[in-house]
Scaffold this motif. Sequence first.
Motif, mmCIF file in Angstrom:
data_model
loop_
_atom_site.group_PDB
_atom_site.id
_atom_site.type_symbol
_atom_site.label_atom_id
_atom_site.label_comp_id
_atom_site.label_asym_id
_atom_site.label_seq_id
_atom_site.Cartn_x
_atom_site.Cartn_y
_atom_site.Cartn_z
ATOM 1 N N PRO A 298 0.859 -1.207 -0.134
ATOM 2 C CA PRO A 298 -0.121 0.050 0.151
ATOM 3 C C PRO A 298 0.804 1.248 0.054
ATOM 4 O O PRO A 298 1.993 1.405 0.791
ATOM 5 N N SER A 299 0.475 1.995 -0.772
ATOM 6 C CA SER A 299 1.021 3.413 -0.889
ATOM 7 C C SER A 299 0.146 4.619 -1.551
ATOM 8 O O SER A 299 -0.704 4.107 -2.193
ATOM 9 N N THR A 300 0.481 5.894 -1.357
ATOM 10 C CA THR A 300 -0.597 6.675 -2.031
ATOM 11 C C THR A 300 -0.244 6.700 -3.582
ATOM 12 O O THR A 300 -1.009 7.099 -4.376
ATOM 13 N N ASN A 301 1.031 6.273 -3.986
ATOM 14 C CA ASN A 301 1.416 6.146 -5.361
ATOM 15 C C ASN A 301 0.640 5.118 -6.200
ATOM 16 O O ASN A 301 -0.119 5.417 -7.068
ATOM 17 N N LEU A 302 0.304 3.930 -5.387
ATOM 18 C CA LEU A 302 -0.597 3.136 -5.661
ATOM 19 C C LEU A 302 -2.126 3.286 -5.714
ATOM 20 O O LEU A 302 -2.784 3.122 -6.982
ATOM 21 N N LEU A 303 -2.624 4.130 -4.729
ATOM 22 C CA LEU A 303 -4.141 4.643 -4.852
ATOM 23 C C LEU A 303 -4.133 5.764 -6.116
ATOM 24 O O LEU A 303 -5.165 5.580 -6.656
ATOM 25 N N ALA A 304 -3.045 6.469 -6.311
ATOM 26 C CA ALA A 304 -3.076 7.372 -7.472
ATOM 27 C C ALA A 304 -3.212 6.539 -8.806
ATOM 28 O O ALA A 304 -3.886 6.888 -9.534
ATOM 29 N N ASP A 305 -2.424 5.494 -9.009
ATOM 30 C CA ASP A 305 -2.441 4.553 -9.955
ATOM 31 C C ASP A 305 -4.013 4.046 -10.423
ATOM 32 O O ASP A 305 -4.218 4.272 -11.262
#
Length: 350
Positions: A118-125
């Motif tokens: 989990p990461s904010t980059n993953l949520l953005a993707d």
Amino acid sequence: MRAKLSTALAEGFRQVSSMVETVRAAHRADLRTRSHGDAALDPPRLPYDVIPVVTADGARLRVHAYGPLDAPVIVFSHGWTCSLEYWNAQINAFAGEYRVIAYDQRGHGESTNGYAKPSTNLLADDLCDVLDAVLLPGQRAVLAGHSMGGMTLIAWAGRYPERVAEQAAAVILTNTGAHSLVEVSTMIPGLNKPLQLLRGRALPTPDWLGKLVLGTPVVLPPIKPVRWIFARQVMTLDTSRAKLDYALSVVRACPIMTRSRYGLLLTNLHLGDDAKNLCVPTTVLAGDRDDMTPRLHAERLAALLADAGSLVAFKVLPTGHLGNVERYDLFNAELNALLTAATEPARAMA
């Protein structure tokens, strides 16, 4: 002896996990079928399309689309421990005139986790994948994000700034922030009072305590103390029983390990000034009794957006952290104003 103890512990863990999953499934079923005593929060009766979205790391996202295919689009991104049902009051209000898209963040609701950390980059993707799946060529959406959903929009703007003007017509951020969530928080009752009296400001929540509160995979049993704590710290003590029951059902339907994994993610949130890349008309909302993301977070976002020239409005609503549930009338009015400003020129040209 050790082998027997290990087997007994494993069996006990399995039984507890099974019980927790049974309770979670019951809450999921309630959200899909049961009225909570407030028609605005009832499951939408409109038919919907299921949009298939599979991410690069194999996560399957649940995406629902309500309303006419050729109508202006709204995309709702929910927060930590929630699901697309969290937006019922908005789906019910806007899906007749707009194409309303709501999706479960990975690991939440009925979306799977995939294998990436989990990461904010993953949520953005993930948001990129959703927008690519639901938008017609040349179409732009009004994006709405609550709490972690707002952080998703900010992370998306920071990671893909070229997409903002291409895919967003406007943005509304509610009860959210970009960094220092634990430092700027009043979520522990009484913790901030001594320094508040001495210095006129809140005492930051210690980092270790924030991680303990947000990262522990706890269950929320149906007992009065849990209801009171949830009302006091997440909503407000004067919230209606219907809204409290509804919100608790949404949160209780979240897998406990998702609650832990994404709670820890939030304690380490570092989005900096990424919100300045939201170059489209943007409204920022806060709650006057929001202990999870106090208004200072919204003030910081509003200042960034004002400097960037994209701030439409900054308002503080009489709510706790779940602003678009507690005062869905006020939230919907702000969203409606933004939608009107964003879509009227396009309709005039049609």
